[in-house]
Design an enzyme around this catalytic site. Structure first.
Site, PDB file in Angstrom:
ATOM      1  N   HIS A 182       0.821  -1.215   0.000  1.00 10.56           N
ATOM      2  CA  HIS A 182       0.000   0.000   0.000  1.00 10.56           C
ATOM      3  C   HIS A 182       0.854   1.264   0.000  1.00 10.56           C
ATOM      4  CE1 HIS A 182      -3.332  -2.635   1.901  1.00 10.56           C
ATOM      5  NE2 HIS A 182      -3.515  -2.532   0.613  1.00 10.56           N
ATOM      6  N   HIS A 183       2.137   1.135  -0.362  1.00 10.19           N
ATOM      7  CA  HIS A 183       2.978   2.345  -0.321  1.00 10.19           C
ATOM      8  C   HIS A 183       2.507   3.366  -1.343  1.00 10.19           C
ATOM      9  CE1 HIS A 183       4.938   0.530  -3.787  1.00 10.19           C
ATOM     10  NE2 HIS A 183       5.580   1.658  -4.001  1.00 10.19           N
TER      11      HIS A 183
ATOM     12  N   LYS B  94      -2.623  -2.429  -7.852  1.00 12.95           N
ATOM     13  CA  LYS B  94      -2.947  -2.776  -9.245  1.00 12.95           C
ATOM     14  C   LYS B  94      -2.449  -4.168  -9.570  1.00 12.95           C
ATOM     15  CE  LYS B  94      -4.290  -1.294 -13.355  1.00 12.95           C
ATOM     16  NZ  LYS B  94      -5.052  -2.555 -13.452  1.00 12.95           N
TER      17      LYS B  94
ATOM     18  N   ASP C 126       8.236   2.771 -12.879  1.00 10.62           N
ATOM     19  CA  ASP C 126       7.746   4.041 -12.368  1.00 10.62           C
ATOM     20  C   ASP C 126       6.268   4.284 -12.693  1.00 10.62           C
ATOM     21  OD1 ASP C 126       8.057   6.265 -10.899  1.00 10.62           O
ATOM     22  OD2 ASP C 126       9.131   7.445 -12.404  1.00 10.62           O
TER      23      ASP C 126
ATOM     24  N   LYS D  65       7.314  -4.671 -10.129  1.00 15.21           N
ATOM     25  CA  LYS D  65       7.173  -4.310 -11.540  1.00 15.21           C
ATOM     26  C   LYS D  65       6.756  -2.846 -11.683  1.00 15.21           C
ATOM     27  CE  LYS D  65       4.738  -7.495 -13.600  1.00 15.21           C
ATOM     28  NZ  LYS D  65       3.642  -8.265 -14.233  1.00 15.21           N
TER      29      LYS D  65
ATOM     30  N   SER E 196      -2.094  -0.145 -18.718  1.00 17.60           N
ATOM     31  CA  SER E 196      -3.226  -0.060 -17.777  1.00 17.60           C
ATOM     32  C   SER E 196      -3.207   1.296 -17.069  1.00 17.60           C
ATOM     33  CB  SER E 196      -3.130  -1.159 -16.720  1.00 17.60           C
ATOM     34  OG  SER E 196      -3.705  -2.351 -17.189  1.00 17.60           O
TER      35      SER E 196
ATOM     36  N   LYS F 277      -2.939  -8.751  -6.807  1.00 16.50           N
ATOM     37  CA  LYS F 277      -3.300  -9.815  -7.752  1.00 16.50           C
ATOM     38  C   LYS F 277      -4.511 -10.552  -7.227  1.00 16.50           C
ATOM     39  CE  LYS F 277      -1.162 -11.579 -11.382  1.00 16.50           C
ATOM     40  NZ  LYS F 277      -0.455 -10.651 -12.274  1.00 16.50           N
TER      41      LYS F 277
HETATM   42  N1  GLU Z   1      -1.843  -9.046 -15.451  1.00 16.38           N
HETATM   43  C1  GLU Z   1      -0.848  -8.157 -15.989  1.00 16.38           C
HETATM   44  C2  GLU Z   1       0.461  -8.323 -15.242  1.00 16.38           C
HETATM   45  O1  GLU Z   1       0.713  -9.334 -14.660  1.00 16.38           O
HETATM   46  C3  GLU Z   1      -1.336  -6.724 -16.047  1.00 16.38           C
HETATM   47  C4  GLU Z   1      -1.698  -6.105 -14.748  1.00 16.38           C
HETATM   48  C5  GLU Z   1      -2.413  -4.757 -14.864  1.00 16.38           C
HETATM   49  O2  GLU Z   1      -2.539  -4.269 -15.981  1.00 16.38           O
HETATM   50  O3  GLU Z   1      -2.818  -4.236 -13.842  1.00 16.38           O
HETATM   51  O4  GLU Z   1       1.314  -7.480 -15.300  1.00 16.38           O
END
Ligand code: GLU
Length: 473
Positions: free
Chosen positions: A64-65, A70, A99, A94, A362, A106
């Site tokens: 949560h930083h 996402k 950035d 990632k 995204s 997930k």
């Molecule tokens: N599922 C993709 C990943 O593992 C995309 C995640 C996203 O777009 O939030 O990077």
């Protein structure tokens, strides 16, 4: 050799390896590593035949930083708590690496989607979303899902529709999920983004003669032979864009067999064949690879695992013949395999960097949704006209006539042009930063590989953001 690590332990092992090169307090490193929250929920669905089945779903918010968190939602029989937490952690690293201002998350549902009808999948997805809403695991500023293994635009549209129906804030509700269809507030270029990012990343990694020389390869993607494992969204788009970059895709491997042609496969024709017959097996003009495991061991310049985790293991690593492993999937290489492959001098371009194209686009989609305007909409026509006027003036003044290719470049940028340009810049910058870190930290005793360098960069970025809070010295 037994592989004794769970997936999350493997991610943490990579983290620890990188953390040694930093000087952050142990407490801060522990805070970065831990999964902040996760949730396992079960719910019943009524199947088409009237029977009741219990469905298992998870969502993990690793860090949560930065908010929102996402990460995708996957549908697979392998889904379990450890896998989802590990994948959420990979999302944190990632996003930091490229950035993108999100924490990692997930989600997943434990099922084989081929065993369910479309209407069953719709009921499951809507109910899963309802659970996320009830537990505050979804929202434009809270946690934003996206497609992953076994899910796509349709599931994202169902998630949006369910969330939208219940959302208190309708204005920003469309930013609650990304990877949506264009007609449902999606963004141009998201579907192929992970594959395109893989190719941008590979282009950059292969561009320097001094990096290619130890591998016995010439710089550039042109002519390089490639084997792709997995022909879902990521595998297909990676193969397609590699072909457009003049690489030779000689093998495609799926779970029920692969195809091989040393002269190169025509990706669109393979897709057409699969549409007609339901599989890539039997594609005319290619040799059949009966056992998919054999496909990974084909002689090639670049091997692209683009399916699931733990595909390259201590068992098959000694027989891998590729010079470069391009990790398009999340966690495709086990720690033991990693060690063996590195020792053999194989260049591994790590997942945390290479498949970040999906979440990068995204991020663009999320921004587009919050601003409620398509990128390029305001400036495209103006840019078009001013470029056109400039070109005519140059032609008139110099007598030089621009070629078709040159004219192509002088048009106003539309949304897809802007998305691809932002994605390319993101991948190039991140790669250069990783390479620089690698050079900076390696010495006679330590050969810092790209995975470790990527983790070092991610740790720096996350640690810096915690330091701003003033809790840590
Ligand atoms: N599922 C993709 C990943 O593992 C995309 C995640 C996203 O777009 O939030 O990077």
């Amino acid at each position: 050799m037994a592989e004794s690590f769970s997936f999350f332990q493997k991610v943490n092992r990579d983290f620890d390896k990188a953390a040694q090169f930093t000087e952050y307090p142990r407490g801060l490193l522990a805070q970065i590593k831990i999964c902040n929250s996760s949730c396992h929920f079960t719910f019943p669905i009524k199947r088409d035949d009237g029977t009741i089945q219990t469905i298992h779903g998870w969502r993990a918010e690793h860090s949560h930083h930065k908010l929102p968190t996402k990460g995708g939602i996957r549908y697979s029989t392998l889904v379990n708590e450890d896998e989802i937490i590990a994948l959420a952690a990979l999302m944190t690293y990632k996003c930091a690496l490229v950035d993108v201002p999100f924490g990692g998350a997930k989600g997943g549902i434990q099922l084989d989607r081929r065993e369910y009808s479309d209407s069953e999948l719709e009921r499951i997805t809507r109910r899963y979303t309802y659970e996320l809403i009830q537990k505050n695991y979804i929202g434009p500023g809270v946690d934003v899902p996206a497609p992953d293994f076994g899910t796509g635009e349709t599931e994202m549209a169902w998630i949006l529709d369910t969330y939208f129906a219940m959302a208190p804030d309708k204005l920003n509700a469309i930013a609650c999920v990304t990877g949506k269809p264009i007609e449902q507030n999606g963004i141009h270029g998201r579907k192929g983004a992970t594959g395109r990012g893989v190719v941008f990343g590979l282009e950059e990694a292969c561009s320097l003669a001094e990096d290619m020389k130890p591998l016995g390869l010439s710089p550039g993607l042109e002519g390089k032979s490639v084997v792709v494992q997995g022909f879902g969204n990521v595998g297909y788009h990676t193969a397609k864009y590699l072909m457009e970059a003049d690489a030779r895709v000689i093998g495609i491997i799926e779970r029920n067999g692969g195809i091989y042609n040393p002269r190169g496969l025509d990706i669109e024709k393979v897709v057409m064949h699969r549409e007609e017959t339901g599989m890539i097996r039997g594609y005319p003009g290619a040799e059949l690879i009966e056992n998919p495991n054999d496909g990974l061991e084909l002689e090639c310049d670049i091997l692209v695992p683009a399916a699931l985790e733990n595909q390259l293991t201590a068992e098959n690593a000694p027989r891998i013949k590729a010079s470069i492993i391009a990790e398009a999937a999340n966690g495709p290489t086990t720690p033991d395999a990693d060690e063996i492959l590195q020792k053999r001098g194989i260049l591994i371009i790590p997942d945390t960097f290479l498949n970040a194209g999906g979440v990068t686009v995204s991020y663009f989609e999320w921004l587009r949704n919050l601003s409620h305007v398509q990128f390029g909409r305001l400036g495209k026509r103006f840019e078009d006209q001013s470029q056109h006027a400039m070109r005519r003036a140059v032609e008139k003044a110099t007598g030089y006539q621009f070629s078709e290719d040159e004219r192509e470049l002088t048009h106003g940028a539309d949304e897809e042009d802007l998305v691809n340009s932002g994605l390319q810049d993101t991948m190039i910058t991140a790669y250069q930063e990783i390479r620089e870190t690698r050079m900076q930290y390696r010495n006679d005793k330590n050969d810092v590989d790209y995975r470790t360098a990527a983790f070092i960069n991610a740790i720096h970025r996350i640690a810096q953001s915690y330091m701003q809070l003033g809790i840590f010295p």
